[in-house]
Motif scaffolding. Structure first.
Motif, short mmCIF file in Angstrom:
data_model
loop_
_atom_site.label_atom_id
_atom_site.label_comp_id
_atom_site.label_asym_id
_atom_site.label_seq_id
_atom_site.Cartn_x
_atom_site.Cartn_y
_atom_site.Cartn_z
N ILE A 98 0.88 -1.35 0.11
CA ILE A 98 -0.10 0.11 0.01
C ILE A 98 1.13 1.26 0.00
O ILE A 98 0.26 2.46 0.00
CB ILE A 98 -0.89 -0.17 1.11
N GLY A 99 2.08 1.16 -0.19
CA GLY A 99 3.13 2.13 -0.14
C GLY A 99 2.94 2.97 1.11
O GLY A 99 3.06 4.34 1.14
N ALA A 100 2.91 2.22 2.30
CA ALA A 100 2.58 3.09 3.54
C ALA A 100 3.87 2.99 4.66
O ALA A 100 3.72 2.69 5.58
CB ALA A 100 1.31 2.57 4.05
N PHE A 101 4.89 2.79 3.97
CA PHE A 101 6.38 2.98 4.95
C PHE A 101 6.07 4.14 5.70
O PHE A 101 5.73 5.20 5.24
CB PHE A 101 7.44 2.90 4.11
N ALA A 102 6.50 4.18 7.03
CA ALA A 102 6.49 5.36 7.89
C ALA A 102 7.34 6.42 7.27
O ALA A 102 8.53 6.19 6.92
CB ALA A 102 7.04 4.87 9.43
N SER A 103 6.96 7.82 7.58
CA SER A 103 7.56 8.67 7.10
C SER A 103 8.42 9.35 8.14
O SER A 103 8.46 8.75 9.29
CB SER A 103 6.68 9.99 6.69
N PRO A 104 9.45 10.13 7.95
CA PRO A 104 10.28 10.43 8.79
C PRO A 104 9.80 11.08 10.29
O PRO A 104 9.92 10.74 11.52
CB PRO A 104 11.29 11.62 8.42
N GLY A 105 8.56 11.94 9.90
CA GLY A 105 7.67 12.23 11.15
C GLY A 105 6.99 11.29 11.87
O GLY A 105 6.94 11.19 13.11
N GLU A 106 6.33 10.37 11.28
CA GLU A 106 5.97 9.01 11.80
C GLU A 106 6.90 8.07 12.70
O GLU A 106 6.56 7.76 13.80
CB GLU A 106 5.02 8.35 10.98
N CYS A 107 8.01 8.06 12.21
CA CYS A 107 9.17 7.34 12.75
C CYS A 107 9.47 8.20 14.05
O CYS A 107 9.88 7.35 15.10
CB CYS A 107 10.27 7.10 12.07
N GLU A 108 9.52 9.43 14.13
CA GLU A 108 9.73 10.04 15.26
C GLU A 108 8.89 9.90 16.43
O GLU A 108 9.30 9.75 17.84
CB GLU A 108 9.60 11.58 15.05
#
Length: 223
Positions: free
Chosen positions: A27-37
């Motif tokens: 689904i192309g939903a790898f976590a973004s840098p902001g989500e990883c934080e």
């Protein structure tokens, strides 16, 4: 904590996390840098637990190429986790961190100026050499701050080899049949149980644990 020599537990981990990552890839939903934080390891653990309920079905649907690719990715992740686990163990300087036996582990405590580590094997494994009366190895001033070991010229304190019977070590030198070192390490209660068993055994050998450094209590698992 996430990986052990037990085939079922190993399969459970790899397949559950593989499908978890596969869903994100599709689904192309790898976590973004902001989500990883804002993410934590608890988030990953919750996802693993969720998918572990149906890992048998996942195996039946999985394709070879996808699994092989994800296992490679997961192994790289585990290679990052292992050194972090070791950092949780406070060492008695200048004693080196002892390597834990693969298919087993070490239960370690520090009392006064000595660090004591008890080698243990998982179910299905036994010690390479007879050590029923050799409950632990020690590192401290009396040993020149190097570890005692039966293995001449080796850094390892013990070796756990595949075996149908467990007869080379003391009865308490084996993790319970329904557990492994890594499973023990995953829960505070089981960690405390093994540490208390070791401390009692040390007391029975005349080693007073009243000056124990509780922050140095540690269980190290082999990989």
């Amino acid at each position: 904590m996430l990986f052990s020599s037990c085939p079922l537990w190993k399969t459970l981990f790899f397949i559950s996390l593989a499908v978890f990552l596969a869903e994100f890839t599709e689904i192309g939903a790898f976590a973004s840098p902001g989500e990883c934080e804002s993410a934590t390891t608890d988030d990953v653990n919750e996802s693993l637990e969720k998918y572990s309920k149906c890992f048998h079905e996942m195996i039946a649907k999985s394709e070879k190429a996808a699994i092989n690719s994800l296992v490679w990715t997961l192994q790289e992740t585990l290679d990052l986790l292992h050194p972090v686990q070791e950092k949780f163990c406070k060492q008695l300087p200048p004693c080196p961190l002892p390597p834990a036996p693969r298919n087993g582990g070490l239960v370690c405590v520090t009392i006064d100026n000595d660090q004591y580590c008890k080698p243990m094997c998982n179910k299905g494994y036994d010690f390479q050499f007879l050590r029923r009366s050799r409950l632990y190895e020690v590192c401290g001033n009396a040993t020149g701050f190097s570890w005692t070991t039966q293995l001449v010229g080796e850094k390892a304190l013990a070796v756990c080899n595949p075996s149908e019977t467990a007869i080379s070590g003391a009865k308490s030198a084996y993790f319970p049949t329904n557990s492994t070192c890594l499973r023990t390490l995953a829960f505070t209660e089981t960690q405390t149980e093994q540490l208390n068993i070791f401390l009692k055994e040390l007391g029975e050998q005349g080693i007073d644990g009243s000056n124990r450094d509780k922050e140095a209590d540690c269980i190290i698992c082999g990989y």
